[in-house]
Design an enzyme around this catalytic site. Structure first.
Site, PDB file in Angstrom:
ATOM      1  N   GLY A 176       0.798  -1.222   0.000  1.00 19.80           N
ATOM      2  CA  GLY A 176       0.000   0.000   0.000  1.00 19.80           C
ATOM      3  C   GLY A 176       0.826   1.266   0.000  1.00 19.80           C
ATOM      4  CD  GLN A 263       8.111   3.328   0.597  1.00 20.12           C
ATOM      5  OE1 GLN A 263       6.954   3.151   0.958  1.00 20.12           O
ATOM      6  NE2 GLN A 263       8.470   4.379  -0.110  1.00 20.12           N
ATOM      7  CB  SER A 265       5.432  -4.753   5.392  1.00 20.74           C
ATOM      8  OG  SER A 265       4.566  -4.022   4.553  1.00 20.74           O
ATOM      9  CB  CYS A 410      -1.691  18.946  -2.179  1.00 14.78           C
ATOM     10  SG  CYS A 410      -1.150  20.536  -2.769  1.00 14.78           S
TER      11      CYS A 410
END
EC number: 4.2.1.49
Length: 556
Positions: A176, A263, A265, A410
């Site tokens: 994710g 990245q 887990s 953002c």
């Protein structure tokens, strides 16, 4: 009977203006909870797992049903309390109080070990909330893509003269969070080779447009990287394999990526990291029958993984930990110099945090992408001189596919967040947007987390492990009128290694919402400036003075 598994359910958030709760202030958390479990959003929705190993939206399906029922009945002067994914109380408060207060995975420090958490989890007394899984503001891989993009861009500025054209990044993990990496890389102008051990994750990133293609072999993947370096055309490639095997093999071959990160887990060595040489079936079976054996095998594999990263680092290749605690896991197994390469926050992101800049996000409860495109335009209108931000918004519109309810990430900071929030609220009031929007952020933000191996690594004053700051952030957001507030433990880096807070506020177009938005979206990033000013960072001190923050301990 497994109360956490239901293969017969498909959860999707309602769209449009018709609501089943009593107001938008309670419809919003209802929709965002459901959105976290949308099959286009969550990793394993039938198990309530959203992302990050076993990061869940609710403790079990009975708790999910009780939460949704409670939200539909909740009055505008009541607050629902959630204890590790289970609804435990509804209390009379007042209209400006949060409608939901969430505490996930919090354990008294002496007992805050993975073993003790797993015992509580098995007994059904707790769940792992990760950061935005249990706080109901996960928006798919987009939620981290800009932060990853900003990191890669900064690496390019520092090490490659401001351009990543013709460069390639080696990484692993397409879950994710990690699934954002390939798109972030190509948006930053670099190619990427991403190693992933689960075919379903590669398939999902291909389907959602975050990954360009899959290579059948390591040789094929390297050939693609070599060609992209020649043509300077950025491409992302997924490779099915185990990072603990692939990374050392690349070192042995003398292959030199331009950037190395990871990245996987690794924060959860039982549920999040496949041991070297194991099949997925072996791993799944052993997790249930012998979790300690899985943990030992995973951490042993991480030593090889991290050693390869150290080898790349020793060759002068920019190598960074992206916040999954893999260095700690390797060090625990005897790799003494595991921390020789830095984490991404102290290396590249902290100057942004000093100004309260972080992962501001919003989602359109209408379900209509046009509402997001209109808010994109409003951001450009209100921040006309920020060309870097304009470029980001243009790329996001062109290249990011929405997962679940349309949303936008953002990175903006103190002084801008509240202006944007108030503008969005006014757009709802004028009917320019088809329904209200929710405004939130990741827990990975400047003032909302204590995580000595990630966000607060190597603080200037040595305050890495001081967790008063996220507690104060959560308390202030409650007092300021956020719609829901969460306080979690263990997100990102795993149980025992972090505490962090989240907030979400609803812009429903009312004057009352405007007052709450003005308070929350000023105070929330201001705590980040406060925290870094207190630690002695000049950028934060200057920002605090420029914005007129009243910080009694800051010398005038």
């Amino acid at each position: 009977m497994n109360r956490r598994l239901d293969n017969d359910r498909t959860i999707r958030a309602p769209r449009g203006r018709d609501i089943s709760a009593k107001s938008w202030l309670t419809e919003a958390p209802l929709r965002m909870l459901m959105n976290n479990l949308d099959p286009d959003v969550a990793e394993r929705p039938s198990e309530l797992v959203v992302y990050g190993g076993i990061g869940r939206a609710a403790r079990d399906w009975e708790s999910f049903d009780r939460i949704t029922a409670a939200l539909r009945k909740l009055e505008d002067d009541e607050t629902l309390l959630i204890q590790s994914g289970k609804p435990v109380g509804v209390f009379r408060t007042h209209a400006d109080a949060p409608r939901v207060l969430i505490a996930n995975s919090n354990i008294v420090p002496h007992w805050a070990t993975l073993d003790h958490f797993n015992e509580l989890d098995r007994k059904g007394l707790m769940m792992y909330g990760q950061m935005t899984a249990g706080s109901w503001i996960y928006i798919g891989s987009q939620g981290i893509v800009q932060g990853t993009y900003e990191t890669f861009v900064e690496v390019g500025r520092r090490h490659y003269g401001g351009s990543l054209a013709g460069k390639w990044i080696l990484t692993a993990g397409l879950g994710g969070m990690g699934g954002a990496q390939p798109l972030a890389a190509t948006m930053a102008g670099a190619s990427m080779l991403a190693v992933e051990c689960q075919p379903s994750r590669i398939e999902m990133r291909l389907r959602t447009g975050y990954l360009d293609r899959q290579a059948a072999t390591l040789d094929e993947a390297l050939a693609i990287m070599e060609e992209s370096a020649k043509t300077k055309k950025a491409i992302s490639v997924g490779l099915l394999g185990n990072a603990a095997e692939i990374f050392p093999e690349l070192v042995r071959r003398g292959v030199k990526p331009d950037i190395v990160t990871d990245q996987t887990s690794a924060h959860d060595p039982i549920n999040g990291y496949l041991p070297k040489g194991w099949t997925l079936a072996d791993w799944e079976a052993k997790r249930a029958s012998d979790p300690k054996a899985v943990e030992r095998a995973s951490k042993t594999s991480m030593v090889e993984h991290v050693q390869a990263m150290l080898d790349f680092h020793a060759q002068g290749i920019p190598t960074l930990d992206y916040g999954n605690n893999i260095r700690q896991m390797a060090q625990d197994m005897g790799l003494k110099n595991a921390f020789d390469f830095p984490g991404f926050v102290p290396a590249y992101i902290r100057p942004l945090f000093c100004r309260g800049v972080g992962p501001f996000r919003w989602a359109a409860l209408s379900g209509d992408p046009e509402d997001i495109f209109k808010t994109d335009a409003k951001v450009k209108e209100l921040m006309p001189d920020d060309k870097h931000l304009h470029n980001w918004l243009d790329m996001a519109r062109e290249r990011i596919k929405f997962q679940g309810l349309p949303a936008r990430i953002c990175w903006v900071g103190l002084g801008d967040r509240h202006r944007l929030g108030l503008a969005f609220n006014e757009m709802v009031a004028r009917g320019e947007l088809k329904a209200p929007v929710v405004i939130g952020r990741d827990h990975l933000d400047s003032g909302s987390v204590a995580s000595p191996n990630r966000e607060t690594e190597a603080m200037k004053d040595g305050s890495d492990a001081v967790s008063d700051w996220p507690l104060l952030n959560a308390l202030l957001n409650c007092a300021s009128g956020a719609t829901w507030v969460s306080l979690h433990h263990g997100g990102g880096v795993g149980i025992g290694y972090s505490q962090h807070a989240g907030m979400v506020i609803v812009a429903d177009g009312t004057p009352e919402a405007a007052k709450r938005i003005a308070r929350v979206l000023w105070n929330d990033p201001a705590t980040g400036v406060m925290r870094h000013a207190d630690a002695g960072y000049d950028i934060a001190i200057d920002c605090a003075r420029d914005k007129g923050l009243d910080l009694p301990s800051l010398s005038k």
